[in-house]
Design an enzyme around this catalytic site. Structure first.
Site, PDB file in Angstrom:
ATOM      1  N   PRO A  39      92.658   3.530 -42.764  1.00  0.00           N
ATOM      2  CA  PRO A  39      92.817   3.417 -41.843  1.00  0.00           C
ATOM      3  C   PRO A  39      91.941   2.416 -40.400  1.00  0.00           C
ATOM      4  O   PRO A  39      91.115   2.607 -41.269  1.00  0.00           O
ATOM      5  CB  PRO A  39      92.729   5.264 -40.235  1.00  0.00           C
ATOM      6  CG  PRO A  39      92.916   6.333 -41.320  1.00  0.00           C
ATOM      7  CD  PRO A  39      91.736   5.692 -42.911  1.00  0.00           C
ATOM      8  N   PHE A  40      92.681   2.131 -40.154  1.00  0.00           N
ATOM      9  CA  PHE A  40      92.152   0.917 -39.070  1.00  0.00           C
ATOM     10  C   PHE A  40      91.179  -0.032 -40.022  1.00  0.00           C
ATOM     11  O   PHE A  40      90.406  -0.786 -39.526  1.00  0.00           O
ATOM     12  CB  PHE A  40      90.989   1.650 -37.881  1.00  0.00           C
ATOM     13  CG  PHE A  40      91.553   2.312 -37.207  1.00  0.00           C
ATOM     14  CD1 PHE A  40      92.900   1.938 -36.132  1.00  0.00           C
ATOM     15  CD2 PHE A  40      91.278   4.008 -37.775  1.00  0.00           C
ATOM     16  CE1 PHE A  40      92.637   3.269 -35.454  1.00  0.00           C
ATOM     17  CE2 PHE A  40      91.787   5.145 -36.884  1.00  0.00           C
ATOM     18  CZ  PHE A  40      92.481   4.777 -35.914  1.00  0.00           C
ATOM     19  N   ARG A  41      91.759  -0.125 -41.203  1.00  0.00           N
ATOM     20  CA  ARG A  41      91.510  -1.091 -41.968  1.00  0.00           C
ATOM     21  C   ARG A  41      90.010  -1.103 -42.748  1.00  0.00           C
ATOM     22  O   ARG A  41      89.405  -1.787 -42.855  1.00  0.00           O
ATOM     23  CB  ARG A  41      91.681  -2.935 -41.534  1.00  0.00           C
ATOM     24  CG  ARG A  41      92.915  -2.984 -41.535  1.00  0.00           C
ATOM     25  CD  ARG A  41      93.462  -4.607 -41.212  1.00  0.00           C
ATOM     26  NE  ARG A  41      93.329  -5.561 -42.482  1.00  0.00           N
ATOM     27  CZ  ARG A  41      93.723  -5.194 -43.456  1.00  0.00           C
ATOM     28  NH1 ARG A  41      94.885  -4.514 -44.056  1.00  0.00           N
ATOM     29  NH2 ARG A  41      93.435  -6.078 -44.768  1.00  0.00           N
ATOM     30  N   LEU A  42      89.481  -0.040 -42.633  1.00  0.00           N
ATOM     31  CA  LEU A  42      87.565   0.343 -42.732  1.00  0.00           C
ATOM     32  C   LEU A  42      88.211   0.686 -43.641  1.00  0.00           C
ATOM     33  O   LEU A  42      87.620   2.467 -44.482  1.00  0.00           O
ATOM     34  CB  LEU A  42      87.509   1.659 -42.278  1.00  0.00           C
ATOM     35  CG  LEU A  42      87.010   0.907 -40.546  1.00  0.00           C
ATOM     36  CD1 LEU A  42      86.603   1.973 -39.444  1.00  0.00           C
ATOM     37  CD2 LEU A  42      86.267  -0.232 -39.916  1.00  0.00           C
TER      38      LEU A  42
END
Length: 182
Positions: A157-160
């Site tokens: 999630p959230f490009r993490l």
């Protein structure tokens, strides 16, 4: 690979293979991985193809698997070596008869004057071999990419994203592992 085989709808063994031209420019194409073991990743090709020539000139390559349904990818880098004659013969013999005829008929990566020329070559090779055995062409074999670096990527999630790299200095060295920022 096993997880991808269960979830990918088409060709879970499809991989982008990157080589380099003699003057150092990158060159990439999709191939089908035909084997993976403790030594490396195996694919087959016409040795006279563009990729065959590039690997003969510079025996290093990279692969990138992307499994969209799993939200994962794997990058592999290392040197390549030809598979043994016995390995190439065994895999070639396992191929469908039409694919074995196609190996003889295709002048892979060279200009084709039209579809009819390819169909004519297939017909000629079919006639040549009749119902008999179709030996492996001398210009057809496989390569094994011997990994020096493997990166596993997982969507988060959230490009993490999660990135884990395994690398070693040579084939005899142990693997070092580190995580990378996304």
């Amino acid at each position: 690979m096993a997880e991808a085989a269960r979830s990918e709808p088409n060709d879970p063994n499809a991989v982008c293979l990157a080589t380099s031209t003699p003057d150092g420019r990158p060159s990439a194409r999709m191939v089908l991985l035909k084997g993976v073991d403790a030594r490396g990743f195996v694919f087959y090709t016409n040795l006279e193809s563009r990729k065959g020539g590039e690997l003969a000139a510079n025996p290093h390559a990279a692969m990138c698997f992307h499994w969209k349904t799993l939200a994962r990818s794997v990058r592999v880098e290392g040197r390549v070596e030809r598979v043994s004659e016995a390995e190439a013969d065994a895999y070639y013999a396992s191929r469908a008869r039409g694919s074995r005829i196609g190996a003889w008929a295709s002048r892979q990566s060279r200009p084709l004057e039209g579809r009819f020329a390819l169909e004519k070559a297939v017909a000629e090779q079919t006639l040549r071999f009749g119902l008999g055995e179709i030996p492996r062409p001398p210009f057809w074999s496989g390569f094994r990419l011997l990994p020096a670096r493997i990166e596993l990527w997982r969507d988060m999630p959230f490009r993490l994203h999660e990135r884990r790299v395994f690398h070693r200095l040579d084939d005899a060295a142990g693997w070092e592992v580190e995580q990378l920022y996304p």
